[in-house]
Design an enzyme around this catalytic site. Structure first.
Site, PDB file in Angstrom:
ATOM      1  N   ILE A 142      54.301 -29.664  11.216  1.00  0.00           N
ATOM      2  CA  ILE A 142      55.383 -30.280  11.963  1.00  0.00           C
ATOM      3  C   ILE A 142      55.039 -30.147  13.439  1.00  0.00           C
ATOM      4  CG2 ILE A 142      57.178 -29.999  10.230  1.00  0.00           C
ATOM      5  CD1 ILE A 142      58.093 -27.483  11.550  1.00  0.00           C
ATOM      6  N   ASP A 143      55.560 -31.039  14.250  1.00  0.00           N
ATOM      7  CA  ASP A 143      55.206 -31.075  15.668  1.00  0.00           C
ATOM      8  C   ASP A 143      55.533 -29.763  16.376  1.00  0.00           C
ATOM      9  OD1 ASP A 143      54.400 -33.727  15.395  1.00  0.00           O
ATOM     10  OD2 ASP A 143      56.373 -34.505  15.954  1.00  0.00           O
ATOM     11  N   LYS A 144      54.819 -29.495  17.444  1.00  0.00           N
ATOM     12  CA  LYS A 144      55.030 -28.281  18.235  1.00  0.00           C
ATOM     13  C   LYS A 144      56.509 -28.077  18.558  1.00  0.00           C
ATOM     14  CE  LYS A 144      54.211 -26.423  22.871  1.00  0.00           C
ATOM     15  NZ  LYS A 144      53.560 -26.659  24.187  1.00  0.00           N
TER      16      LYS A 144
END
Length: 316
Positions: A142-144
């Site tokens: 999942i994105d930062k």
């Protein structure tokens, strides 16, 4: 086979015959990236119906291919004692509730402080090596600046089993997002292929079906807010930036999204006052079949405090 090596049998489907071999294998073996497969082919670790193949651009033949994956070698990844919220763990896998701001795996500009660095410490290096040296144990990401649930493989058998479920779209993934405006209808589906934007390689864009990867998001309104809405997004697929791009395509970008979010001044003022500087997106639910025990597992994560504050500030 030396200790730590793994062996994968991949079957190229009839409709993928004639594709570049690296592309066809990437479709058949979701546990390995296309770049990783290119390197394995070039190094003589892939055998097809007609024997050893070393050209990633060779046309794929329908049928079985044998892929030998070498044991992961030491890299610059360092084990770091970083606190993790572990929701579940056994000898094969673990579930992490990732905070916003933490990068999942090392990459340019982020070689430490990542989830992988923390996992190497927590698991004492015992992580699946299928993802290669840069991504041990990482089955999906999942994105930062997205918070929430992530499953990590500690063994290769768990990695392969989980990746197969992701490929079949049988993993249950539900996100909570705060978006601008009020979706109408309040519930629906976005089925639109995604690929890297030709104008900006840091962004994803909706493209024609034959130019990208199919992406499907089901959304529904959970709670109306002032000039915004809390929505649930259920993913059939898990493409990069999928929720962010799909909701933006409906005219309802995620609040705080620095890449895709263009919102009215009043909402920007609220974000500034709260110091909210990330996309309002949380991986809230994750469910799958345990790849070894075959038990049905389901996990939930509460919306984190920063998004709760935003919800309160926008409450009707």
């Amino acid at each position: 086979m030396t200790r730590g090596e793994s062996h994968i049998t991949a079957t190229i489907a009839d409709d993928a015959a004639g594709w570049r071999l690296d592309r066809a294998l990437a479709a058949a073996v979701p546990t390995l990236s296309r770049e990783r497969l290119k390197a394995l082919i070039s190094s003589g670790r892939v055998t097809g119906p007609r024997g050893l193949v070393r050209d990633p651009a060779a046309k794929a033949l329908a049928g079985p291919y044998e892929v030998d994956v070498p044991a992961p070698v030491a890299a610059h990844n360092e084990a770091q004692d970083i606190a993790l919220e572990i929701v579940f763990e056994d000898e094969h896998l673990l579930i992490v509730d990732k905070p916003a701001g933490m990068v999942v795996h090392p990459a340019a500009g982020n070689f430490d402080g990542t989830l992988v660095n923390a996992l190497l410490h927590h698991c004492a290096g015992r992580l699946s090596g299928i993802g290669g040296v840069a991504r041990p144990g990482i089955v999906h990401r999942i994105d930062k600046d997205t918070s929430g649930l992530l499953v990590v493989a500690k063994t290769d058998v768990a990695h392969e089993g989980l990746a197969a479920q992701f490929a079949k779209h049988s993993i249950e993934r539900r996100y909570r997002a705060i978006v601008a405006g009020r979706p109408n209808p309040a519930e629906g589906k976005v089925d639109a292929a995604l690929a890297r934007s030709s104008a900006n390689r840091q962004k994803m864009a909706i493209v024609e079906a034959d130019r990208g990867k199919r992406a499907v998001t089901h959304y529904k309104m959970i709670r109306p807010l002032k000039d915004a809405t809390l929505v649930e997004c259920r993913l059939e697929t898990g493409r990069t930036h999928q929720v962010r791009v799909h909701m933006t395509s409906l005219g309802h970008p995620l609040l705080g999204d620095p890449v895709y979010g263009r919102i009215r001044q009043g909402l920007r003022d609220v974000l500034k006052e709260l110091g909210f500087e990330r996309q309002a997106l949380h991986a809230a639910e994750l469910g799958f079949i345990h790849p070894v025990t075959r038990a049905a597992l389901s996990f939930k994560s509460d919306i984190p405090s920063d998004m709760q504050e935003l919800l309160s500030a926008l409450a009707l």
